[in-house]
Motif scaffolding. Structure first.
Motif, PDB file in Angstrom:
ATOM      1  N   PRO A  62      72.222 -40.676 137.363  1.00  0.00           N
ATOM      2  CA  PRO A  62      72.601 -39.535 136.536  1.00  0.00           C
ATOM      3  C   PRO A  62      71.401 -39.008 135.751  1.00  0.00           C
ATOM      4  N   GLY A  63      71.464 -37.730 135.413  1.00  0.00           N
ATOM      5  CA  GLY A  63      70.419 -37.132 134.591  1.00  0.00           C
ATOM      6  C   GLY A  63      70.479 -37.649 133.163  1.00  0.00           C
ATOM      7  N   ALA A  64      69.421 -37.397 132.429  1.00  0.00           N
ATOM      8  CA  ALA A  64      69.356 -37.834 131.026  1.00  0.00           C
ATOM      9  C   ALA A  64      70.115 -36.850 130.138  1.00  0.00           C
ATOM     10  N   MET A  65      70.745 -37.384 129.109  1.00  0.00           N
ATOM     11  CA  MET A  65      71.432 -36.554 128.119  1.00  0.00           C
ATOM     12  C   MET A  65      70.567 -36.461 126.869  1.00  0.00           C
ATOM     13  N   SER A  71      73.803 -33.916 122.948  1.00  0.00           N
ATOM     14  CA  SER A  71      74.798 -33.857 124.022  1.00  0.00           C
ATOM     15  C   SER A  71      75.504 -35.199 124.182  1.00  0.00           C
ATOM     16  N   ALA A  72      74.757 -36.297 124.030  1.00  0.00           N
ATOM     17  CA  ALA A  72      75.365 -37.629 124.125  1.00  0.00           C
ATOM     18  C   ALA A  72      76.401 -37.827 123.020  1.00  0.00           C
ATOM     19  N   THR A  73      76.116 -37.323 121.830  1.00  0.00           N
ATOM     20  CA  THR A  73      77.067 -37.413 120.715  1.00  0.00           C
ATOM     21  C   THR A  73      78.332 -36.628 121.008  1.00  0.00           C
ATOM     22  N   ASP A  74      78.173 -35.423 121.544  1.00  0.00           N
ATOM     23  CA  ASP A  74      79.333 -34.590 121.892  1.00  0.00           C
ATOM     24  C   ASP A  74      80.155 -35.237 123.007  1.00  0.00           C
ATOM     25  N   ALA A  75      79.473 -35.794 123.994  1.00  0.00           N
ATOM     26  CA  ALA A  75      80.181 -36.444 125.098  1.00  0.00           C
ATOM     27  C   ALA A  75      80.968 -37.655 124.600  1.00  0.00           C
ATOM     28  N   ALA A  76      80.385 -38.419 123.697  1.00  0.00           N
ATOM     29  CA  ALA A  76      81.083 -39.588 123.143  1.00  0.00           C
ATOM     30  C   ALA A  76      82.331 -39.159 122.380  1.00  0.00           C
ATOM     31  N   ARG A  77      82.243 -38.032 121.675  1.00  0.00           N
ATOM     32  CA  ARG A  77      83.407 -37.531 120.934  1.00  0.00           C
ATOM     33  C   ARG A  77      84.537 -37.150 121.907  1.00  0.00           C
ATOM     34  N   GLY A  96      86.516 -35.917 135.643  1.00  0.00           N
ATOM     35  CA  GLY A  96      85.179 -35.466 135.282  1.00  0.00           C
ATOM     36  C   GLY A  96      85.286 -34.310 134.314  1.00  0.00           C
ATOM     37  N   LEU A  97      84.668 -34.436 133.158  1.00  0.00           N
ATOM     38  CA  LEU A  97      84.676 -33.367 132.156  1.00  0.00           C
ATOM     39  C   LEU A  97      83.230 -32.987 131.855  1.00  0.00           C
ATOM     40  N   ARG A  98      82.881 -31.733 132.128  1.00  0.00           N
ATOM     41  CA  ARG A  98      81.530 -31.253 131.830  1.00  0.00           C
ATOM     42  C   ARG A  98      81.509 -30.831 130.362  1.00  0.00           C
ATOM     43  N   VAL A  99      80.787 -31.588 129.548  1.00  0.00           N
ATOM     44  CA  VAL A  99      80.708 -31.305 128.117  1.00  0.00           C
ATOM     45  C   VAL A  99      79.588 -30.296 127.845  1.00  0.00           C
ATOM     46  N   HIS A 100      78.433 -30.517 128.435  1.00  0.00           N
ATOM     47  CA  HIS A 100      77.287 -29.600 128.382  1.00  0.00           C
ATOM     48  C   HIS A 100      76.627 -29.657 129.753  1.00  0.00           C
ATOM     49  N   ASP A 101      75.616 -28.829 129.965  1.00  0.00           N
ATOM     50  CA  ASP A 101      74.906 -28.863 131.257  1.00  0.00           C
ATOM     51  C   ASP A 101      74.305 -30.235 131.532  1.00  0.00           C
ATOM     52  N   ASP A 102      73.984 -30.978 130.471  1.00  0.00           N
ATOM     53  CA  ASP A 102      73.357 -32.289 130.652  1.00  0.00           C
ATOM     54  C   ASP A 102      74.269 -33.448 130.260  1.00  0.00           C
ATOM     55  N   ALA A 103      75.569 -33.212 130.090  1.00  0.00           N
ATOM     56  CA  ALA A 103      76.440 -34.295 129.603  1.00  0.00           C
ATOM     57  C   ALA A 103      77.847 -34.188 130.181  1.00  0.00           C
ATOM     58  N   ASN A 105      77.925 -39.843 130.740  1.00  0.00           N
ATOM     59  CA  ASN A 105      76.707 -39.868 131.554  1.00  0.00           C
ATOM     60  C   ASN A 105      76.198 -38.455 131.748  1.00  0.00           C
ATOM     61  N   GLY A 106      74.940 -38.354 132.163  1.00  0.00           N
ATOM     62  CA  GLY A 106      74.413 -37.066 132.589  1.00  0.00           C
ATOM     63  C   GLY A 106      74.936 -36.759 133.978  1.00  0.00           C
ATOM     64  N   PRO A 107      74.841 -35.502 134.418  1.00  0.00           N
ATOM     65  CA  PRO A 107      75.332 -35.156 135.751  1.00  0.00           C
ATOM     66  C   PRO A 107      74.444 -35.732 136.853  1.00  0.00           C
ATOM     67  N   TYR A 108      75.040 -35.953 138.011  1.00  0.00           N
ATOM     68  CA  TYR A 108      74.304 -36.427 139.190  1.00  0.00           C
ATOM     69  C   TYR A 108      73.740 -35.210 139.924  1.00  0.00           C
ATOM     70  N   PRO A 109      72.585 -35.347 140.578  1.00  0.00           N
ATOM     71  CA  PRO A 109      71.922 -34.185 141.191  1.00  0.00           C
ATOM     72  C   PRO A 109      72.789 -33.422 142.189  1.00  0.00           C
ATOM     73  N   GLU A 110      73.596 -34.136 142.971  1.00  0.00           N
ATOM     74  CA  GLU A 110      74.351 -33.472 144.038  1.00  0.00           C
ATOM     75  C   GLU A 110      75.848 -33.399 143.785  1.00  0.00           C
ATOM     76  N   THR A 111      76.377 -34.234 142.900  1.00  0.00           N
ATOM     77  CA  THR A 111      77.838 -34.334 142.765  1.00  0.00           C
ATOM     78  C   THR A 111      78.345 -34.058 141.356  1.00  0.00           C
ATOM     79  N   GLY A 112      77.513 -33.505 140.489  1.00  0.00           N
ATOM     80  CA  GLY A 112      77.955 -33.160 139.143  1.00  0.00           C
ATOM     81  C   GLY A 112      78.318 -34.381 138.320  1.00  0.00           C
ATOM     82  N   CYS A 113      79.479 -34.341 137.673  1.00  0.00           N
ATOM     83  CA  CYS A 113      79.871 -35.439 136.791  1.00  0.00           C
ATOM     84  C   CYS A 113      80.206 -36.720 137.547  1.00  0.00           C
ATOM     85  N   PHE A 114      80.632 -36.586 138.806  1.00  0.00           N
ATOM     86  CA  PHE A 114      81.091 -37.755 139.558  1.00  0.00           C
ATOM     87  C   PHE A 114      79.937 -38.478 140.247  1.00  0.00           C
TER      88      PHE A 114
END
Length: 201
Positions: free
Chosen positions: A79-82, A86-92, A163-170, A186-195
């Motif tokens: 997964p990409g880095a958050m 963005s990590a705080t928002d995703a945790a919420r 899978g919930l997209r919180v931000h482009d990186d989270a 987690n950050g999104p995966y290069p080919e499959t997004g959140c999953f």
């Protein structure tokens, strides 16, 4: 001074020669490292200084199973880095989803339609995509579990993936199934997004 060898048992001369022979033979066959600047201490055998015998010279640093090209072949599984924000928002958001999945799991309701309806009631909007795969709004995807081969046939286990997209990186990713449920960020995966992509890619 010439050395005389006496054939009498217990003779000091014969005992001394036997001791010298044992010491000389004790070190035979052991290879010692001679380059102390390479980091291996003097007296260490070559196999210990260079790693395990037969170790591949092509192992990449950080390679999971040590296979050549591991990092290259498994790049889509990372997964990409958050960002910290963005990590705080995703945790919420994960904290909002977790009790819903816990309740559904306790009620033995883990089919995608039921899970989707419960999460939409939190105010999320289901992601919509066009025929070209481009997103037309929404951030939530709830779908069936990944299929897998069992006893020579493809089987889709009971349960739902979230899978919930919180931000482009989270993202928040989750699942609920008969045995358990889990909610992660987690950050999104290069080919499959959140999953996370399935194995065998």
């Amino acid at each position: 001074m010439p050395l005389s060898i006496s054939g009498r048992p217990g003779s000091p001369t014969l005992t001394g020669l036997a001791l010298v022979a044992v010491l000389c033979l004790g070190g035979c066959g052991e290879q010692r490292a001679t380059d102390t600047t390479a980091g291996a201490p003097t007296g260490t055998s070559r196999s210990a200084a260079s790693g395990a015998p037969g170790a591949s010279p092509y192992v990449e640093p950080g390679a999971g199973d040590g296979a050549p090209h591991y990092n290259e072949n498994n790049g889509s599984r990372r997964p990409g880095a958050m960002s910290p924000a963005s990590a705080t928002d995703a945790a919420r958001e994960a904290d909002r989803i977790r009790p819903v999945l816990k309740r559904l799991w306790g009620q033995k309701k883990w089919d995608p339609a039921t899970v989707r309806a419960a999460l939409l009631s939190l105010g999320y909007e289901e992601e919509r995509t066009g025929s070209n795969g481009k997103s037309h709004g929404g951030t939530l995807i709830v779908r069936a579990m990944n299929s897998r081969f069992t006893d020579g046939r493809e089987v889709t286990p009971e349960g739902a993936l979230v899978g919930l997209r919180v931000h482009d990186d989270a993202c928040v990713t989750a699942f609920v199934q008969k045995s358990n449920y889990e909610v992660m960020t987690n950050g999104p995966y290069p080919e499959t997004g959140c999953f996370e992509p399935p194995f065998g890619h």
